[in-house]
Design a protein around this motif. Sequence first.
Motif, mmCIF file in Angstrom:
data_model
loop_
_atom_site.group_PDB
_atom_site.id
_atom_site.type_symbol
_atom_site.label_atom_id
_atom_site.label_comp_id
_atom_site.label_asym_id
_atom_site.label_seq_id
_atom_site.Cartn_x
_atom_site.Cartn_y
_atom_site.Cartn_z
ATOM 1 N N ASP A 151 6.646 11.274 -2.972
ATOM 2 C CA ASP A 151 5.349 10.758 -3.415
ATOM 3 C C ASP A 151 4.446 10.471 -2.223
ATOM 4 O OD1 ASP A 151 6.118 10.978 -6.009
ATOM 5 O OD2 ASP A 151 6.324 8.835 -6.399
ATOM 6 N N TYR A 152 5.012 9.780 -1.253
ATOM 7 C CA TYR A 152 4.249 9.460 -0.049
ATOM 8 C C TYR A 152 3.832 10.735 0.685
ATOM 9 C CZ TYR A 152 3.468 8.037 4.799
ATOM 10 O OH TYR A 152 2.953 7.865 6.057
ATOM 11 N N ALA A 153 4.764 11.668 0.842
ATOM 12 C CA ALA A 153 4.468 12.917 1.538
ATOM 13 C C ALA A 153 3.397 13.726 0.806
ATOM 14 C CB ALA A 153 5.740 13.738 1.711
ATOM 15 N N SER A 154 3.401 13.688 -0.526
ATOM 16 C CA SER A 154 2.390 14.411 -1.305
ATOM 17 C C SER A 154 0.991 13.862 -1.031
ATOM 18 C CB SER A 154 2.695 14.321 -2.805
ATOM 19 O OG SER A 154 3.894 15.001 -3.117
ATOM 20 N N ARG A 155 0.887 12.543 -0.950
ATOM 21 C CA ARG A 155 -0.416 11.939 -0.661
ATOM 22 C C ARG A 155 -0.904 12.367 0.716
ATOM 23 N NH1 ARG A 155 2.196 7.269 -2.970
ATOM 24 N NH2 ARG A 155 2.346 6.196 -0.965
ATOM 25 N N ARG A 156 -0.020 12.274 1.684
ATOM 26 C CA ARG A 156 -0.402 12.652 3.044
ATOM 27 C C ARG A 156 -0.741 14.142 3.143
ATOM 28 N NH1 ARG A 156 -1.507 8.911 7.203
ATOM 29 N NH2 ARG A 156 0.124 7.351 7.349
ATOM 30 N N LEU A 157 0.026 14.966 2.447
ATOM 31 C CA LEU A 157 -0.226 16.407 2.493
ATOM 32 C C LEU A 157 -1.592 16.731 1.908
ATOM 33 C CD1 LEU A 157 0.646 19.274 3.090
ATOM 34 C CD2 LEU A 157 1.917 19.283 0.931
ATOM 35 N N ALA A 158 -1.926 16.083 0.803
ATOM 36 C CA ALA A 158 -3.254 16.288 0.212
ATOM 37 C C ALA A 158 -4.343 15.900 1.197
ATOM 38 C CB ALA A 158 -3.379 15.477 -1.074
ATOM 39 N N ASP A 159 -4.155 14.783 1.904
ATOM 40 C CA ASP A 159 -5.148 14.364 2.900
ATOM 41 C C ASP A 159 -5.255 15.381 4.033
ATOM 42 O OD1 ASP A 159 -5.709 12.055 1.490
ATOM 43 O OD2 ASP A 159 -4.272 10.839 2.603
ATOM 44 N N CYS A 160 -4.112 15.940 4.439
ATOM 45 C CA CYS A 160 -4.144 16.971 5.487
ATOM 46 C C CYS A 160 -5.025 18.147 5.062
ATOM 47 C CB CYS A 160 -2.727 17.472 5.785
ATOM 48 S SG CYS A 160 -1.693 16.324 6.717
ATOM 49 N N TYR A 161 -4.819 18.627 3.847
ATOM 50 C CA TYR A 161 -5.618 19.757 3.373
ATOM 51 C C TYR A 161 -7.098 19.384 3.262
ATOM 52 C CZ TYR A 161 -1.526 22.616 2.397
ATOM 53 O OH TYR A 161 -0.393 23.378 2.521
ATOM 54 N N ILE A 191 9.718 2.703 3.038
ATOM 55 C CA ILE A 191 8.470 2.887 2.296
ATOM 56 C C ILE A 191 7.307 2.456 3.184
ATOM 57 C CG2 ILE A 191 7.142 2.224 0.254
ATOM 58 C CD1 ILE A 191 9.794 1.490 -1.110
ATOM 59 N N THR A 192 6.284 3.283 3.268
ATOM 60 C CA THR A 192 5.071 2.917 3.986
ATOM 61 C C THR A 192 4.244 1.979 3.111
ATOM 62 O OG1 THR A 192 5.043 5.036 5.141
ATOM 63 C CG2 THR A 192 2.979 3.800 5.091
ATOM 64 N N ILE A 193 3.788 0.880 3.703
ATOM 65 C CA ILE A 193 3.082 -0.147 2.937
ATOM 66 C C ILE A 193 1.777 -0.519 3.624
ATOM 67 C CG2 ILE A 193 5.185 -1.122 1.943
ATOM 68 C CD1 ILE A 193 5.020 -3.348 4.046
ATOM 69 N N GLU A 194 0.923 -1.212 2.880
ATOM 70 C CA GLU A 194 -0.330 -1.729 3.422
ATOM 71 C C GLU A 194 -0.060 -3.046 4.155
ATOM 72 O OE1 GLU A 194 -3.270 -0.372 3.322
ATOM 73 O OE2 GLU A 194 -2.826 1.324 2.002
ATOM 74 N N ARG A 195 -0.913 -3.344 5.115
ATOM 75 C CA ARG A 195 -0.847 -4.623 5.798
ATOM 76 C C ARG A 195 -1.588 -5.699 5.004
ATOM 77 N NH1 ARG A 195 0.682 -4.141 11.357
ATOM 78 N NH2 ARG A 195 1.166 -1.960 11.820
ATOM 79 N N ASN A 196 -1.286 -6.955 5.338
ATOM 80 C CA ASN A 196 -1.989 -8.115 4.774
ATOM 81 C C ASN A 196 -1.852 -8.218 3.252
ATOM 82 O OD1 ASN A 196 -3.020 -8.979 7.348
ATOM 83 N ND2 ASN A 196 -4.455 -7.267 7.221
ATOM 84 N N ASN A 197 -0.654 -7.955 2.762
ATOM 85 C CA ASN A 197 -0.388 -8.062 1.325
ATOM 86 C C ASN A 197 0.969 -8.713 1.090
ATOM 87 O OD1 ASN A 197 -2.634 -6.797 -0.155
ATOM 88 N ND2 ASN A 197 -2.069 -4.977 0.998
ATOM 89 N N ASP A 198 1.131 -9.249 -0.115
ATOM 90 C CA ASP A 198 2.440 -9.745 -0.559
ATOM 91 C C ASP A 198 3.069 -8.717 -1.490
ATOM 92 O OD1 ASP A 198 2.251 -12.253 0.761
ATOM 93 O OD2 ASP A 198 0.905 -12.963 -0.827
ATOM 94 N N PHE A 199 4.380 -8.613 -1.448
ATOM 95 C CA PHE A 199 5.084 -7.596 -2.222
ATOM 96 C C PHE A 199 6.330 -8.171 -2.883
ATOM 97 C CE2 PHE A 199 2.952 -5.383 1.249
ATOM 98 C CZ PHE A 199 2.288 -4.358 0.589
ATOM 99 N N VAL A 200 6.757 -7.466 -3.918
ATOM 100 C CA VAL A 200 8.066 -7.686 -4.542
ATOM 101 C C VAL A 200 8.773 -6.347 -4.546
ATOM 102 C CG1 VAL A 200 9.310 -8.340 -6.633
ATOM 103 C CG2 VAL A 200 7.213 -9.562 -5.991
ATOM 104 N N ILE A 201 10.028 -6.343 -4.168
ATOM 105 C CA ILE A 201 10.790 -5.089 -4.148
ATOM 106 C C ILE A 201 12.097 -5.302 -4.898
ATOM 107 C CG2 ILE A 201 11.959 -5.549 -1.926
ATOM 108 C CD1 ILE A 201 11.499 -2.496 -1.333
#
Length: 639
Positions: free
Chosen positions: A56-66, A469-479
């Motif tokens: 999922d993460y790689a798909s997002r990045r790949l789309a941005d590359c294109y 998992i790559t995450i955003e900064r300055n946020n709270d999370f539950v995993i």
Amino acid sequence: MKLKKYITVYIVLLFNLCLFAQQSKVKKADNLFNKFAFVDAAEAYKDLINKDYQADYASRRLADCYTFMRNPDSALVYYQKTVEQPNIPIEYYYKYAQALRGVKNYKESRVWLKKFKKSGGKLKDVKFLKDDNFITSIFNAKPNYFLSNVDFNSKYSDFGAYEHQNKIYYTSAQDEGVSTKHLYGWNKEPFLDVYVTDKDAKTSKPFYKSKLPGDVNSIYHDGPVTISPDGKTMYFSRNNFIEKTLKKDKKGISNLKIYKASLIDSVWTNVEELKFNSDEYSCGHPALNRDGTKLYFASDMPGALGGSDIFYVDIDSNGNFGAPVNLGDVVNTDENEVFPFINNEDVLFFSSEGHPGLGLLDVFATSTNKNKDIVSVINLGIPVNSSKDDFSFTMNPDGLTGYFASNRRGGKGSDDIYAYNRIPDLKVEGFIIDAVNSKPIAKATVILYDDSNNEITKIESDDLGFYSITIERNNDFVITAEKNKFITGTEKFTSKKLKVSDIKIKQDIILNPIEDVVLLAELNTIYFDFDKYNIRPDAAKELDKVVNLMTNEYPKMTIKLESYTDSRGTDAYNIDLSVNRAKSTYNYLISKGIKPERIVSYEGFGEQKLTNDCDGSKNCLESQHQLNRRTQFIIIKMK
């Protein structure tokens, strides 16, 4: 047995190698992306998708590359998959809409723009009506640079900072400390000279002591510079001045030229003019590529589209220069393009007045296709760019740090140099671990939620129980982590208040096995006499049932043993007593033929986990205390 052991070791090593390879591929792909090397990054992300690792993460990045490679058809394929991911960041609705516009599917594009706006995204409809280019920089979406002033700025013009071999070379009009100043009539500032300072200098030298030693500096403008990979040749800009003679064109203007100097005995000398210069036009702002085979520069020579353009010349193995080549209308406009810089991934950065920006000169990066053709330019956005002049951008080999100059407010005066740190990707990673035996759990489902319980992404732990998992900064999370026959484990963590240099949050998740209720009914708790740890006859009968189950009905079943005491006695004494009870139980089972490896642990916990309220605060019957003097059987695996 030895062969089996070697095979096991080999398998473990193989898993470790696979894990390392997967992690390395993610890191490599992200590094290429962060350095604007989108063609190579795209291939790396494809490989991750094919191996179904962080797909999922790689798909997002790949789309941005294109997107950056101006390939809307391919970008569309992956954005379409991306927007189907649960709780995807809404910025991908916008990117998908822009990709749709890139293939002229305007109707569907408007659908996704509305969805983006309805989800809380901000957009200006007028901009979309006028902007025919589907590419928008994700670097404009949110600032990912931290800026700081360098301590060698002056009240005059300072720019062109360039790091080489732990030294910073820069250009400045800070010619203070000398009795006679040669002033530039344009702004009444001293003429520019080249300065050098140690990168890790604890204190700043007086400006005049930082001047570059040798023959590079003259009484006119000198700088900025670039240095060959071997450190022996410096290329620099200077007014048309050599051999103590200032030359001018037909209009009486002294243009810029590019010169080179050689490093001899730690002094830059033997200054020579490059052959493609001319008295009739300017050539300046030299920049070498990584291997020193191309020299980029800005010039208004014949063939420029307007103002100054970015050109390059090839440099052969003998140091000879080819004919200047204009980079074309993707980079150059009818306004000024200046200050080229090439990073280690051959990505071109430059400043322009002609491309859409925030005002005056803005810094841009280029994007290339598989053939290394430049297909688009990317505005680096704030805070690198401002409403003022922003220029002389350079990047260090790490792809995360560097320098640029700006005349924005807040500096010491005129043009100031700013150091930047790009924010690296932040990851949360760790292992999914069996609470009983501390072994990793492979193929567990790991789900990341935001602090509002919205699912962000879902992945599987690998064969060694590892996840990342790559995450955003300055946020709270539950995993959470889920696995068949285990109780779902949940952890909370935050990415707030981290240092810029922090790139990883470690978060292991412990899972407890689900106990088999039906089978446990047959594994009755055994009890002990007060202050004793020998196996009583009634306990032996229950233990024989356990042996029968493990031998005949569930030959692959594994268990663990937990022993306890009542509340009487000191804590330390009760721990020792419970340990002896666990050991007695273990020894009995082993004596009846149960293999040691099928009992993963036997532990004593003293008076912890009392079955009733006989904690010493009240008088209890002996029968009540008896319930706490016990060993319990916990099933780890049945088959």
